[in-house]
Structures are given as C-alpha cells and as structure tokens.
Design a protein around this motif. Structure first.
Motif, short mmCIF file in Angstrom:
data_model
loop_
_atom_site.label_atom_id
_atom_site.label_comp_id
_atom_site.label_asym_id
_atom_site.label_seq_id
_atom_site.Cartn_x
_atom_site.Cartn_y
_atom_site.Cartn_z
N GLU A 77 -3.02 4.45 -3.85
CA GLU A 77 -3.85 5.16 -2.88
C GLU A 77 -4.98 5.93 -3.55
O GLU A 77 -5.87 6.45 -2.85
N TYR A 119 7.83 4.60 -2.65
CA TYR A 119 7.35 3.36 -2.04
C TYR A 119 8.14 2.16 -2.52
O TYR A 119 8.33 1.19 -1.79
N TYR A 144 0.84 -1.19 0.00
CA TYR A 144 0.00 0.00 0.00
C TYR A 144 0.88 1.24 0.00
O TYR A 144 2.05 1.20 0.40
N ASP A 145 0.33 2.34 -0.48
CA ASP A 145 1.04 3.61 -0.48
C ASP A 145 0.92 4.23 0.91
O ASP A 145 -0.19 4.45 1.40
N ASP A 146 2.05 4.50 1.52
CA ASP A 146 2.06 4.88 2.93
C ASP A 146 2.42 6.35 3.11
O ASP A 146 3.56 6.76 2.88
N HIS A 147 1.42 7.13 3.52
CA HIS A 147 1.66 8.53 3.89
C HIS A 147 1.19 8.78 5.32
O HIS A 147 0.61 9.82 5.63
N THR A 148 1.43 7.80 6.16
CA THR A 148 0.90 7.88 7.53
C THR A 148 1.86 8.50 8.53
O THR A 148 1.52 8.66 9.69
N ASP A 149 3.08 8.84 8.08
CA ASP A 149 4.06 9.44 8.99
C ASP A 149 3.80 10.94 9.11
O ASP A 149 4.05 11.70 8.17
N SER A 175 0.20 -4.58 -5.50
CA SER A 175 0.33 -3.23 -4.97
C SER A 175 -0.89 -2.43 -5.37
O SER A 175 -1.31 -2.46 -6.53
N PHE A 213 -5.40 -2.67 6.01
CA PHE A 213 -4.22 -1.81 6.00
C PHE A 213 -4.13 -1.05 7.33
O PHE A 213 -5.13 -0.93 8.05
N PRO A 214 -2.96 -0.50 7.66
CA PRO A 214 -2.86 0.34 8.86
C PRO A 214 -3.82 1.53 8.79
O PRO A 214 -4.18 1.98 7.69
N VAL A 230 -4.35 4.63 5.88
CA VAL A 230 -4.06 4.31 4.49
C VAL A 230 -5.35 4.42 3.67
O VAL A 230 -6.38 3.89 4.04
#
Length: 346
Positions: free
Chosen positions: A248, A96, A7-12, A245, A260-261, A264
């Motif tokens: 998003e 990613y 997954y595309d991760d922009h959670t930071d 993959s 997913f977390p 996401v």
C-alpha cells in the motif's frame, strides 16, 4: 486462471490496527543484517526490546480495549527463535498473509534452521516472507544488504525441511522499486527469478527515503503512476503461477488501473492504523516518527488531537499521494504540517 493481485486491505471502518513493536533492533541478534535504508534504522529504535511476557500482557490489555494488535519484531526468527517459543505468534492471522514469518533469510542459514522452522510449525505459521535485493550477487549501492544468494540458500533449507517433515510453506519474496530500477525489464527479471526458485508470491514495495540520503531514487507522482502500469503489465504478461502482491505504500496516484476495491491505496495511518513502540503510539507503523498518543497504565491511549488534525490537513495536500510513510520523508511541504509537534527520528 491467473490469480488476482493481492492488495493491502485497510478498508474495514470497524477495525483499528496497532502494529506493536517489541523488538526493533537490527543486526546479529535479530535479522543479522544492517540494510542502510531499513525503516527501522533509526536512533530512537536501535535499542528497543521488550521481554515477551511483558509484551504479551500489554498486547492483551490493548486488545481488551477493542484494538486489533499485531506483534511485530524486526525478524520473526530473532534471538534463535526466542519469540517463537512464546504465544506471541501462535495462529496470529490478522496480517494480510495470515500466519506469516518475516525474515532477512540469514537466520535460516544457521545450523539450527530445522529447529526454527519447527517452531513455525508449532505456531501454525505456514508462510515465510523474505526480502531479495535483486536477483544476483553484486556490489550494491546500499550498505548492509542481504545478497540474493543468502535468500536462495534459505529457500533451499526450507525446501529440505518440507521434504523431511512434510510441512509445506508458502514463500514470498519482496522487492523494492525506486526511480532507477522501475522498468518492465527489471520487474520481469524479478518475476522470472521468483518463478525459477518456485516462490509462491512476489511482493513489491515502494522505496521510501526514510534516512533522507537518496532523493534521486524517490518516485514522483508521474513515476508512481507509471509503476502501477508496469506492475500490471508485467503481471498480465507473465505466464507462470506466481502471484503478485502490491504494498500500500505505492499510494493512490494511478491505483485505479489495478481495479482494487474503493479505498485501497488511500492511507488510513493515523485514523485506523498505528505503530506502537511502548508507550508511544505513532501515526504510521512504518514511518515511526510522528507521535500521536501515549499508552497509560490501564492501556488507554491518550491521543494528541493536534497531531491528528495536522495529519488530516496534510492528507489534503497535492503532494500527499496516499501514504504518509512515503510522503513524510519525501516532501518538506508535508513535514511542515507537523513542525511544532513531537517527533522522533527524522
């Protein structure tokens, strides 16, 4: 054991990303294609190009301000490897897929494909991502698309290079799902196609009608929920080593089935993710339309708070769906939030 879905991760929350476009041209000098629904096929982007040395200086200036900056070109192999001959993409692992090259595949059909791939080796690039419009050559509904046979030939050249030079590449093929081709049968055929080609990862994007020409292909909320279910079902049922993959741009309608977390699928464009076509800063790095800021001579970004406030309001609308890059061109109700603000293109 089956590998997890990527997954595309922009959670930071501590990281703000700028996708810095230094070449957005399409056609013979870059990707050698003119895909009708390409997100870069816009009048205000058609001639944008910077010399690498200038872009490097600006990227360094923005990075010194604390931004994570990803250099972007319409094709990594553009201009016969011009950008790969600089430090722009050397060990650039913020994406990613870490050290990846993006291409239509057409540049790798040239006689100098070995030279281009050797430049990848020099830059520590170990992944090549190409778009496949289906699994077999046929008349297309869209103009300018690269036929699957081109991508197949590019993969063959990559494999010849690997055998000759002993440098392995991970290969990713991307496919776009829309209202018409979104089915278990079609996605299964994409998986089988990739498996037969020895591809490592299949990446799936959601169709965005950026040019406002194909409203019949736009996914509704119900379609998007169904798409998530189909993607998970096909991947769970697939027996080969191929990994999936998911982009998003499918957003958050139905994303919970993927486990997913948290976060996401929920858009952070305009908050911690932006596109840059110098000196303009755009809300979304894919839908390069809504100008949210401008870079000054000292690499400070002068933000337009009115745009940011309008975006935050738009994200609360029931039609938003978790991706401004899709919601903006698809829903007039979303565009209305920005009716009096600076826009480029559609």
């Amino acid at each position: 054991m089956k590998k997890p879905i990527i997954y595309d991760d922009h959670t930071d929350p501590s990281k703000t990303e700028l996708h810095y476009y230094l070449d957005t041209r399409l056609g013979k000098k870059t990707c050698k294609a003119l895909c009708e629904f390409c997100w870069l096929k816009r009048d205000h982007l058609s001639q944008h190009v910077e010399e690498p040395e200038v872009a490097i200086q600006r990227i360094r200036g923005l990075a010194a301000k604390g931004y994570t900056v990803l250099p972007m070109v319409s094709d990594t192999f553009a201009e016969n490897g011009k950008y790969l001959k600089t430090e722009l993409f050397y060990q650039n692992d913020e994406w990613y897929f870490e050290n990846a090259a993006w291409s239509s595949g057409r540049p790798l059909l040239q006689d100098n494909y070995e030279e281009l791939l050797l430049l990848c080796v020099k830059n520590k690039i170990d992944t090549i991502i190409m778009t496949s419009h289906g699994t077999e050559d046929k008349a297309k509904d869209f103009k300018g698309l690269t036929q699957p046979s081109v991508v197949i030939k590019a993969i063959e050249n990559i494999r010849r290079f690997e055998e000759k030079f002993g440098y392995p590449f991970k290969i990713i093929l991307t496919f776009t799902l829309n209202k018409e081709n979104m089915s278990v049968k079609t996605l299964t055929s994409y998986f089988e196609h990739c498996e037969n080609l020895g591809v490592d990862i299949i990446r799936v994007n959601r169709f965005a009608d950026v040019q406002d020409q194909y409203p019949e292909l736009r996914m509704t909320k119900e379609d998007t929920i169904k798409a998530y279910k189909i993607m998970k079902q096909v991947y769970d049922d697939h027996k080969g080593p191929l990994q999936l993959s998911i982009s998003e741009d499918f957003g958050n309608w139905g994303v919970e089935i993927m486990n997913f977390p948290e976060g996401v699928g929920s858009c952070v464009a305009g908050e911690r993710l932006f596109g840059v076509v110098y000196p303009n800063v755009y809300v979304c790095p894919v839908n390069l339309t809504l100008k949210v800021g401008e870079i000054d001579d000292d690499y400070n970004i002068i933000w337009d708070q009115e745009v940011i406030d309008s975006l935050m309001d738009a994200k609360k609308h029931p039609d938003f769906g978790g991706c401004i890059g899709v919601a903006y061109p698809h829903f007039k109700e979303i565009r209305d939030y920005f009716s009096d603000l600076v826009k480029h293109g559609v």
